[in-house]
Structure formats: C-alpha cells, structure tokens
Design an enzyme around this catalytic site. Structure first.
Site, short mmCIF file in Angstrom:
data_model
loop_
_atom_site.label_atom_id
_atom_site.label_comp_id
_atom_site.label_asym_id
_atom_site.label_seq_id
_atom_site.Cartn_x
_atom_site.Cartn_y
_atom_site.Cartn_z
N TYR A 182 22.97 -31.65 -82.66
CA TYR A 182 21.53 -31.97 -82.62
C TYR A 182 21.04 -32.12 -81.18
O TYR A 182 20.00 -31.58 -80.80
CB TYR A 182 21.32 -33.25 -83.42
N LYS A 187 18.26 -29.90 -79.19
CA LYS A 187 17.04 -30.52 -78.72
C LYS A 187 16.86 -30.38 -77.21
O LYS A 187 15.72 -30.27 -76.73
CB LYS A 187 17.03 -32.00 -79.12
#
Length: 301
Positions: A165, A169
């Site tokens: 993640y 990001k």
C-alpha cells in the site's frame, strides 16, 4: 466566492461508498455531472458488482443532480478505456478525475506474497495510472483538467504492514509530480489528498469512540478545493476531522565537501548535522532544480 462545477464532468473512482461516495455527492451538489465508478467488491478486492455505484447515482438524482454509474475495475485497462469513452459519448468532456479506488492486503513484508503486493499495486497505482492516462489527452486538448490522487501517510511516512500500500501511495506522488510539470501550460493540474477517514478499509484501525471524528465527508472539502480553478498545482493536502494540512518534500542545502581529498564518507558522518540542517531547505518543483542547487553549493565551496 462559491466553488461551482456547472457544465463540468467529474469521474470519481471507488465512489460506491466511503470517501468516494462523499466526493461524488458533493461534486453533484455543486453542479458537476458525475461518473460514479465502483466495482462493488470487498475491501480486499474480491467479488464485484456495480450495485453500490447505482445506489449513489440514485442519491444524486434524488437531490436533483446528474450522474451515471460505471462498474469497471480501475485495474482493468480496457474497462477504464470503456468508462472514459462512455463518458465522452454521454457528455463530450471530462474535467476532473478523482483517483480514489483502493483495496487493502496488509501483511508484514516478510510474510507478504508477490501476488498480494501486485494486487494492491494494480488497483492503487496502476489503476490511477490507467485512469489518468486515459483522461489526460482530453484535458490537455480542452485546456482544462484536474487530476487528484489519493495518497496516504502510509506512503508519505510509512506504516507497519503496508509495504504494498505504501509503495503504491508514494508511487502516485512520483506520477503526480511529473504530470504537474507536463500539464501546467495546458491548465491541467495534478495534486493529491492524504486522508484520515473512517471507512471499510480503516474501520478496524480506529479506537472505539474516535472513528466518528473522522467521517469521510470531512475530507471532501480538500478534494473540492483541489478540483477547483483556484487550486495550486502539485499540492499534497492532508485532511481529516476538519483539519487541513500540507505535505511538502524538501531538500536541505547540504554540506559541500568538494571533489578532492575531503570528499570522504567519514566527513559526511562528521558533518551529518550540516547535511540534515532544514533551516534553508528548499521545495523543488522539478528535478533539474536539484542539479542547479547542487552546482550553486559546489561553486560556493
């Protein structure tokens, strides 16, 4: 001044619930025609149906707005292309893209599989890339566009168990930083929001009694600002609980050792405080500015 989006068309991905739903509703209230994109799957990306998107569209219409639903997965390049084509056929333009869709597959790095890493990258990063790449030529041609990425402190700062993640990001910020430069003269701005919000993805992360202070709609004003004609190109806004902040990437002026005998790792260690001194740090808009700054410092030495 009231920010309005009359005659503008916005695509919000992952808009069947949570943050995306609130963004879509507010854009419609401010006059935009909205494409509500949502696969309708579980938090981990499994399953899928567009019922959630249809429900949000009905809410928008009940409030007097105009919207259509789309059930494509942003990780499906052909599906994204079809979504953009259908939007152009319906309304003839695309002014704003909010890259919001996401899934979670949290695991510590030594336990995560390459498949679990790829699945998160495919939705968050590749999905944002596919959608941005599809709308960018349209925005460039019409001389207006706003592309908004949904980043996270998990990438900007790091978070345990979120290597997939966090990488996705932070990757968005690299993409955003290049798009802000390429699009600027065509009035196509790229920016990002880093939300702290209660949603299906974050419900288990908030202590009891705290989550209601971080409702998704408390993030939406930042997205509305970034989508407006008044927004600043390349801004990264943190948002949650009614608080709005700015993340900036800075480079220190550093330590000039020259290229002779003094240029040693030992002297870097000895001068680490100077290397790290943030007093005169600069925010650079583009990569070449780093080269210029380093030459300036080298010449001073």
């Amino acid at each position: 001044m009231t920010i309005r989006f009359d005659d503008k068309v916005v695509i919000v991905t992952g808009a069947g619930g949570g943050l995306g739903k609130q963004h879509a509703l507010e854009f419609a209230r401010r006059g935009a025609k909205v494409v509500v994109n949502d696969l309708g799957g579980a938090v981990d990306g499994s399953g899928g149906a567009s019922d959630a998107a249809n429900t949000v569209v009905e809410e928008i219409k009940a409030e007097g707005g105009e919207a259509i639903a789309n059930g494509s997965s942003v990780a499906d390049k052909e599906g994204v292309s079809k979504m953009v084509s259908e939007t152009m056929e319906k309304w003839g333009r695309i002014d704003i893209l909010v890259n919001n869709a996401g899934i979670l597959r949290d695991k510590s790095f030594h336990k995560i599989t390459t498949e679990e890493f790829d699945q998160v990258m495919d939705v968050h990063f590749q999905g944002s890339f596919y959608a941005s790449h599809a709308v960018y030529p349209i925005m460039r041609e019409q001389n207006f566009g706003r592309i908004i990425f949904t980043t996270s402190s998990g990438g900007l700062c790091g978070n345990f168990g979120q290597a997939n993640y966090g990488a996705a990001k932070m990757g968005m910020i690299g993409l955003m930083n290049c798009l802000k430069i390429e699009g600027q003269k065509y009035n196509v701005f790229s920016s990002a929001v880093a939300p702290v919000a209660l949603s299906r993805m974050t419900d288990s992360l908030f202590p009891e009694g705290i989550g209601e202070r971080f409702m998704p709609e408390y993030v939406t004003p930042a997205v509305i600002y970034l989508a407006s004609e008044e927004s600043e190109n390349g801004a990264i806004i943190g948002a949650g609980a009614g608080v709005f902040t700015r993340f900036r990437i800075l480079e220190t002026m550093g330590l000039a050792l020259g290229t002779g005998d003094n240029m040693t790792p030992e002297n870097i260690a000895a001068g680490w405080d100077s290397v790290s001194d943030m007093e005169d740090a600069r925010e650079l808009f583009s990569g070449p500015e780093q080269t210029i700054k380093i030459l300036e410092q080298a010449d001073k030495s």
